[in-house]
Design a protein around this motif. Structure first.
Motif, PDB file in Angstrom:
ATOM      1  N   ASP A 222      35.998  -5.510  10.707  1.00 22.14           N
ATOM      2  CA  ASP A 222      36.367  -5.103  12.061  1.00 22.14           C
ATOM      3  C   ASP A 222      35.730  -3.753  12.400  1.00 22.14           C
ATOM      4  OD1 ASP A 222      37.813  -7.280  12.818  1.00 22.14           O
ATOM      5  OD2 ASP A 222      39.780  -6.438  12.309  1.00 22.14           O
ATOM      6  N   ILE A 223      35.289  -3.621  13.634  1.00 17.11           N
ATOM      7  CA  ILE A 223      34.686  -2.385  14.115  1.00 17.11           C
ATOM      8  C   ILE A 223      35.751  -1.556  14.820  1.00 17.11           C
ATOM      9  CG2 ILE A 223      32.950  -1.391  15.656  1.00 17.11           C
ATOM     10  CD1 ILE A 223      31.259  -3.845  15.204  1.00 17.11           C
ATOM     11  N   THR A 241      33.727   0.926  10.293  1.00 12.42           N
ATOM     12  CA  THR A 241      34.005  -0.479  10.018  1.00 12.42           C
ATOM     13  C   THR A 241      34.975  -0.577   8.842  1.00 12.42           C
ATOM     14  OG1 THR A 241      32.065  -0.617   8.575  1.00 12.42           O
ATOM     15  CG2 THR A 241      31.775  -1.281  10.865  1.00 12.42           C
ATOM     16  N   CYS A 258      37.774   2.502   5.292  1.00 11.70           N
ATOM     17  CA  CYS A 258      36.674   2.259   6.221  1.00 11.70           C
ATOM     18  C   CYS A 258      35.469   3.121   5.860  1.00 11.70           C
ATOM     19  CB  CYS A 258      37.097   2.564   7.665  1.00 11.70           C
ATOM     20  SG  CYS A 258      38.698   1.852   8.139  1.00 11.70           S
ATOM     21  N   ILE A 261      30.236   4.458  10.868  1.00 11.32           N
ATOM     22  CA  ILE A 261      29.072   3.773  11.406  1.00 11.32           C
ATOM     23  C   ILE A 261      27.956   4.767  11.690  1.00 11.32           C
ATOM     24  CG2 ILE A 261      28.203   2.472  13.388  1.00 11.32           C
ATOM     25  CD1 ILE A 261      30.846   1.039  13.523  1.00 11.32           C
TER      26      ILE A 261
END
Length: 305
Positions: A222-223, A241, A258, A261
């Motif tokens: 998931d972003i 992400t 996470c 990015i």
């Protein structure tokens, strides 16, 4: 010691007559050899017999000449090899610099493209260095108070958010990166709109999405985007992400890890975002500039500036 003359020239025979006889014999042999090749076979036999003696006599000279040629050639080859190695190093450096310049040029094009499309002002800045503090993740950029930089402004690159301005000087500013221990940024899952807060854990550690319920609709990959509810970061910028989710059903929470990015430690140029939630579209000639907007320090950064 007195040497006696050869038998031909002993006393009793006129010397002039003996010399003339030798000349006549020599002349006769030369004519016979020139006209009839009479001495060719004798010469060939003599050449065969004398060749080993000549080779032995010439061996010292040939050895010295070969040694000189070897040393001269070796010295010239060493010099040439050294020059070639230097040239290879120079060409390698130029190739690396060319690749770096191409990468920076591509990133600057992306940043300029984002700046032209953005509805708020963006200022491109160059990263100068990182402070020598292993416990924090910060960088120094070449923009400061003279460029209307203020505390709390978001910093991004062409891929996503990379940090936040936490200290402003006259001609430079200090930026805390996403993985700094004191960083926290409100996010929203792009797939379903779920909101949360993303925390930094320090150098070399993954970012952590905390205070999420174990049954939260989260998936690996998931972003996470900026939600914009804090009024500091503009909404819709990519942040991280999801790499790993550990669900603890007994305690009803999930540990979500996470990775950023944006190029937190990769690029040389970043964008400073002049975003203010109180203003709408990008300022025009008839609208006030965001540079005149009041400076608001971020309420999200937990460290001391």
């Amino acid at each position: 010691m007195q040497l006696s003359p050869p038998p031909l020239f002993k006393h009793g025979t006129p010397a002039l007559l003996k010399l003339a006889l030798c000349l006549l014999i020599s002349l006769a042999l030369m004519i016979a050899d020139s006209q009839f090749k009479a001495l060719e076979q004798i010469r060939s036999i003599a050449n065969v017999l004398i060749s080993p003696i000549q080779a032995v006599m010439q061996a010292p000279r040939n050895f010295l000449r070969a040694s000189y040629d070897y040393l001269t050639t070796k010295g010239s080859l060493e010099v040439e090899n050294e020059n070639l190695n230097k040239r290879v190093a120079e060409l390698t450096l130029l190739a690396n610099q060319s690749e770096l310049l191409l990468s920076e040029n591509a990133q600057l094009r992306n940043l300029i493209g984002i700046a032209q499309q953005s509805r708020f002002k963006i200022l491109i800045s160059e990263i100068l260095f990182s402070p020598p503090n292993p416990l924090s993740q910060r960088i120094i950029i070449d923009r400061g108070a003279n460029d209307n930089i203020s505390l709390g402004q978001g910093v991004a690159d062409h891929q996503g958010i990379v940090g936040q301005v936490v200290r402003v000087m006259e001609n430079r500013s200090e930026v805390a990166l996403l993985d700094d221990r004191d960083m926290v940024i409100p996010i929203q899952v792009a797939r379903n709109g779920l909101r949360g807060a993303l925390y930094g854990n320090g150098r070399g550690r993954p970012l952590e999405l905390r205070h999420m319920a174990a049954i939260s609709d989260l998936q690996v990959g998931d972003i996470l985007m900026t939600s914009g509810i804090d009024g500091i970061y503009p909404p819709g910028f990519a942040v991280a992400t999801i790499d790993k989710i550990d669900r603890n059903v007994d305690k009803n929470f999930a540990s979500v890890y996470c990775s950023p990015i944006g190029g937190v430690n990769r690029f040389r140029h970043v964008m400073i975002l002049f975003y203010d939630a109180n203003y709408g579209p990008r300022p025009t000639a008839n609208t006030p500039s965001v540079n005149n907007a009041p400076n608001k320090p971020s309420r999200l950064y937990r460290g001391k500036p």
